[in-house]
Design an enzyme around this catalytic site. Structure first.
Site, mmCIF file in Angstrom:
data_model
loop_
_atom_site.group_PDB
_atom_site.id
_atom_site.type_symbol
_atom_site.label_atom_id
_atom_site.label_comp_id
_atom_site.label_asym_id
_atom_site.label_seq_id
_atom_site.Cartn_x
_atom_site.Cartn_y
_atom_site.Cartn_z
ATOM 1 N N ARG A 46 0.853 -1.194 0.000
ATOM 2 C CA ARG A 46 0.000 0.000 0.000
ATOM 3 C C ARG A 46 0.888 1.242 0.000
ATOM 4 O O ARG A 46 0.636 2.215 -0.687
ATOM 5 C CB ARG A 46 -0.957 0.008 1.206
ATOM 6 C CG ARG A 46 -1.660 1.347 1.376
ATOM 7 C CD ARG A 46 -2.934 1.330 2.219
ATOM 8 N NE ARG A 46 -2.941 0.399 3.324
ATOM 9 C CZ ARG A 46 -2.215 0.546 4.456
ATOM 10 N NH1 ARG A 46 -1.452 1.588 4.635
ATOM 11 N NH2 ARG A 46 -2.292 -0.375 5.396
ATOM 12 N N TYR A 98 -16.705 16.445 -15.808
ATOM 13 C CA TYR A 98 -17.013 15.021 -15.795
ATOM 14 C C TYR A 98 -18.093 14.734 -14.744
ATOM 15 O O TYR A 98 -17.979 15.177 -13.598
ATOM 16 C CB TYR A 98 -15.724 14.255 -15.498
ATOM 17 C CG TYR A 98 -15.914 12.772 -15.433
ATOM 18 C CD1 TYR A 98 -16.169 12.043 -16.589
ATOM 19 C CD2 TYR A 98 -15.855 12.092 -14.226
ATOM 20 C CE1 TYR A 98 -16.362 10.673 -16.534
ATOM 21 C CE2 TYR A 98 -16.040 10.727 -14.156
ATOM 22 C CZ TYR A 98 -16.293 10.023 -15.322
ATOM 23 O OH TYR A 98 -16.476 8.676 -15.259
ATOM 24 N N ASP A 170 -7.589 18.802 -14.256
ATOM 25 C CA ASP A 170 -7.866 17.451 -14.731
ATOM 26 C C ASP A 170 -7.410 17.400 -16.187
ATOM 27 O O ASP A 170 -8.030 17.997 -17.064
ATOM 28 C CB ASP A 170 -9.369 17.168 -14.585
ATOM 29 C CG ASP A 170 -9.766 15.766 -15.044
ATOM 30 O OD1 ASP A 170 -9.024 15.170 -15.850
ATOM 31 O OD2 ASP A 170 -10.835 15.286 -14.624
ATOM 32 N N LYS A 195 -8.210 6.387 -19.454
ATOM 33 C CA LYS A 195 -8.560 6.891 -20.781
ATOM 34 C C LYS A 195 -7.348 6.852 -21.714
ATOM 35 O O LYS A 195 -6.810 5.788 -21.950
ATOM 36 C CB LYS A 195 -9.171 8.282 -20.641
ATOM 37 C CG LYS A 195 -10.180 8.417 -19.482
ATOM 38 C CD LYS A 195 -11.439 7.602 -19.694
ATOM 39 C CE LYS A 195 -12.303 7.512 -18.433
ATOM 40 N NZ LYS A 195 -12.714 8.767 -17.845
#
Ligand SMILES: *Cc1c(COP(=O)(O)O)cnc(C)c1O
Length: 381
Positions: A46, A98, A170, A195
């Site tokens: 982690r 978005y 973004d 994406k």
């Protein structure tokens, strides 16, 4: 190192134990310690994993940043960035963003006492009147989704500096191939790596990239404390995808331009949204801050009937009707009922997301097949 070399080499070296060219998938949760604290830099996956770290360094390099941090999804990255804030803080965000970002802001973080203002940022002069003593963050997406508006990153960076805000961009639609917000004064670049970056529609992941040491320390504390990290297999897939980012983006841009121009001349089509048109309201800013205009194109149909949009998206063969974008294959979407269904009709129509709007993610197939596909589908109207 130039961009097309960084995609392939940055953050990666041959595996020291075997000489493997590709970064191995370190599928391990933990690491041996010879005595307590005596380890090779890794304790628990982690906190750190060599496959993920190679990807994080690669991303930092592509964005001209210093630190990259990966998360289990783009929304995981957004979640971590907003956790930099405290109850009472305010965020000014673009109104044309978005749908999932809008949802996490309004349905999750608003309940924790963070206030969001959604405004049109195409005109940067609109922004300062919303700033007060509680404002801590500016959030911009450019080009925006799905209207392909362009926001002036340099102008927002100046407003942000003047008011001591954290400015987040973004950069999912543009990717660092087309636009590098940190160079223009942004503090954090956020990505849905799902994406264009990964590019093959086979993985969900997100990232935050920055230059500032103190900011990176806070984000990395959140990454480790909240734990929304991606696994090594997915990190490998994204690293591999990025190796062809520059080639893919070049073709996405070429095909995107040809599709935008084809649609503009089509008798059934009303408006076409693509920042490369000279008539696009912020074309000049796009030309300054982007190296090309990308593969996303939106358009609506004359008469603005919902049924017409449904007919077009249901009759295409190569433009597959699906959520998401940025893969090698062409996709089409109907924002009003899909990606932007979480935004109330009145809100979405204000920004241009009308019932007949169709969003295309133009892939890297042969352009003549793509145009033929749109032609036959529009002929059904
Ligand atoms: C997809 C997307 C996100 C969310 O990313 P996920 O990887 O789906 O969580 C955020 N911003 C933009 C612009 C996106 O397209």
């Amino acid at each position: 190192m130039k961009f097309g070399t960084k995609t392939i080499h940055a953050g990666q070296q041959a595996d020291p134990t075997t000489g493997a060219i590709m970064t191995p998938i370190y599928q391990t949760s933990t690491y041996i310690q010879a005595s307590p604290g005596d380890h090779k830099g890794y304790e628990y996956s982690r906190t750190g994993n060599p496959t993920r770290n190679a990807l994080e360094q690669n991303l930092a390099s592509l964005e001209n940043g210093k630190f990259g941090l990966c998360f289990g999804s783009g929304l995981g990255a957004i979640d971590a960035i907003i956790k930099l804030l405290s109850p009472g803080d305010e965020v000014i965000s673009t109104n044309d963003l978005y749908g999932g970002t809008y949802r996490v802001f309004t349905k999750i973080f608003a309940n924790y006492g963070i206030k969001f203002h959604f405004i049109g940022m195409e005109n940067s002069k609109n922004i300062e009147s919303f700033i007060n003593k509680n404002t801590k963050m500016l959030w911009a997406e450019t080009p925006t989704n799905p209207m392909l508006n362009i926001i002036d990153i340099t102008a927002l960076a100046q407003i942000s500096k003047k008011n001591s805000l954290t400015f987040v961009v973004d950069n999912t639609f543009a990717t660092p191939y087309l636009q590098r917000p940190l160079d223009l004064g942004a503090d954090i670049v956020m990505h849905s790596l799902t994406k264009y970056m990964a590019g093959h529609s086979d993985v969900v992941m997100g990232a935050a990239i920055c230059k500032d040491d103190a900011l990176a320390e806070k984000l990395s504390f959140i990454q480790n404390s909240c734990g929304a990290v991606p696994g090594p297999m997915d990190s490998f897939l994204v690293l591999r995808g990025i190796k062809t980012l520059h080639l893919r983006m070049q073709r996405h841009c070429e095909n995107g331009e040809l599709i935008a121009r084809f649609l503009k001349d089509h008798s059934k089509v009303d408006s076409v949204y693509w920042p490369g048109f000279k008539t696009h309201p912020n074309h000049e800013i796009a030309k300054t801050q982007m190296d090309n205009f990308g593969g996303m194109v939106s358009f609506n149909i004359k008469g603005n009937r919902l049924e017409d949009a449904i007919t077009v998206v249901s009759n295409m063969h190569y433009f597959t009707l699906a959520e998401s974008l940025g893969g090698v294959e062409s996709l089409c979407g109907h924002p009003a009922s899909m990606t932007h269904a979480a935004i109330p009709k009145k809100e979405r129509e204000k920004t241009g997301v009308v019932d007949s709007l169709i969003r295309l993610s133009v892939g890297i197939e042969d352009i003549s097949d793509l145009i033929e596909d749109l032609e036959q589908s529009l002929a059904k109207l």
